[in-house]
Design a protein around this motif. Structure first.
Motif, mmCIF file in Angstrom:
data_model
loop_
_atom_site.group_PDB
_atom_site.id
_atom_site.type_symbol
_atom_site.label_atom_id
_atom_site.label_comp_id
_atom_site.label_asym_id
_atom_site.label_seq_id
_atom_site.Cartn_x
_atom_site.Cartn_y
_atom_site.Cartn_z
ATOM 1 N N ALA A 1 0.822 -1.204 0.000
ATOM 2 C CA ALA A 1 0.000 0.000 0.000
ATOM 3 C C ALA A 1 0.859 1.259 0.000
ATOM 4 O O ALA A 1 0.586 2.215 -0.736
ATOM 5 N N VAL B 1 2.397 1.849 -3.507
ATOM 6 C CA VAL B 1 1.439 2.369 -4.485
ATOM 7 C C VAL B 1 1.090 3.817 -4.180
ATOM 8 O O VAL B 1 1.055 4.667 -5.077
ATOM 9 N N LEU C 1 -5.279 -0.209 -0.287
ATOM 10 C CA LEU C 1 -4.234 0.682 -0.789
ATOM 11 C C LEU C 1 -4.423 2.131 -0.357
ATOM 12 O O LEU C 1 -3.500 2.943 -0.484
#
Length: 350
Positions: free
Chosen positions: A8, A11, A179
């Motif tokens: 997470a 990203v 995320l």
């Protein structure tokens, strides 16, 4: 799918860095990473307008609305007919009715201030889970998961998910929620939406330009262009109707305001028949109604519509069974919804 899912933090860092350099300049946005908070009214208004409508179509409407009604309290005080007229042509007219309901609740029950949590926003008229999440994240910095079609597409490709929509929605939202960062969640949400709108597009995605290309399972598998998969839709039925465009000798047009509930609710329109498999004559007043060559074709969410158009010159003493006369100086074709405007232009061109 890859053996290792993207982290997470990884990203989020990639997307926020990409957004800082590539954010779309939109009239309802503040610059990425800005210390200035976003205006909840402008965020909410833009998100309502953008539902099932493109950014290009919304920009002019957003400018007109915010110039005419710069605050939610201004909008709450507006006349219904004025708001519906400004909305004309944008479609999905229940949004405009709910826009007014919501503005009035915020202005009258919340002192003109939008609540700042997802659940409190969700309690407002016309606000669903997506809009509540978008306003909470973008305007108030809440770490909410904002899921529109763009984000669904990014998630389906990033994780190479082949379950067709709409069945895949829960899995896609779970991936997106995992995320969503605590830091700058509003910018992150807009970054994901921008990625889907400009890079991870439905057709011919520009994978070589994507900041997540090294993490994308569908790109590695060669399936990106095929995702997300969708369940085949049933063919839309076709309905037919007749509209009657009558003009009085003094130039006034015979119009009606459609019921608040139903298609084009609350909008101005021409008197006419029901929309059914077969059209039935139902003139609003006795007159020499002339059949116009050509027809109006329009597509709604659930059906195609074909309208036959009749026109007539009406005497000053006309007493229609339905509708009302609007003086020539007060009539603006732009106040009509698109399908009704098409009929007007057909008469004008006859």
């Amino acid at each position: 799918m890859r053996d290792t899912d993207p982290g997470a933090n990884e990203v989020a860092d990639i997307m926020l860095d990409w957004y800082d350099r590539n954010a779309r300049a939109l009239p309802w946005r503040i610059p990425p990473g800005s210390a200035q908070p976003a205006d909840p009214y402008r965020v909410w208004l833009s998100e309502v307008m953008l539902q099932q409508t493109t950014v290009a179509s919304v920009k002019d409407y957003f400018h007109r609305f915010t110039q005419r009604w710069p605050t939610v309290s201004d909008l709450a005080s507006a006349h219904d007919a004025d708001v519906m007229g400004e909305w004309a042509g944008l479609g999905y007219y229940a949004r405009a009715r709910n826009l007014l309901k919501c503005a009035r609740v915020v202005a009258w029950d919340h002192g003109g201030r939008f609540p700042d949590t997802h659940d409190a926003l969700l309690a407002l008229p016309g606000i669903g889970p997506y809009t509540a999440a978008a306003v909470a994240a973008i305007a108030f910095g809440r770490a909410e998961t904002v899921m529109d079609g763009n984000v669904e597409r990014v998630m389906a490709r990033l994780y190479d998910i082949h379950v067709p929509l709409p069945a895949a929605k829960p899995a896609l939202k779970a991936r997106a929620a995992a995320l969503t960062p605590l830091h700058r969640p509003g910018d992150y949400a807009q970054a994901m939406m921008d990625l889907g709108a400009t890079i991870c597009t439905p057709k011919s995605p520009a994978c070589g330009l994507c900041p997540l290309r090294d993490l994308c399972a569908a790109l590695a598998a060669g399936t990106a262009a095929d995702l997300p998969k969708k369940t085949a839709k049933k063919p839309k039925p076709t309905r037919r109707g007749i509209v009657y465009l009558g003009r009085r000798a003094d130039g006034a047009w015979l119009l009606e305001r459609r019921p608040d509930r139903g298609l084009l609710g609350g909008m101005l329109g021409w008197p006419g028949s029901d929309w059914a498999e077969t059209a039935t004559e139902s003139p609003p007043v006795a007159a020499d109604w002339q059949h116009l060559a050509g027809e109006v074709r329009h597509t709604f969410t659930h059906f195609h519509l074909i309208l036959t158009v009749r026109s007539a010159d009406l005497p000053l003493h006309s007493r229609p069974d339905t509708g009302f006369f609007l003086a020539q100086g007060d009539f603006r074709p732009g106040d009509l919804p698109t399908v009704m405007r098409k009929a007007f232009y057909l008469v004008q061109g006859a």
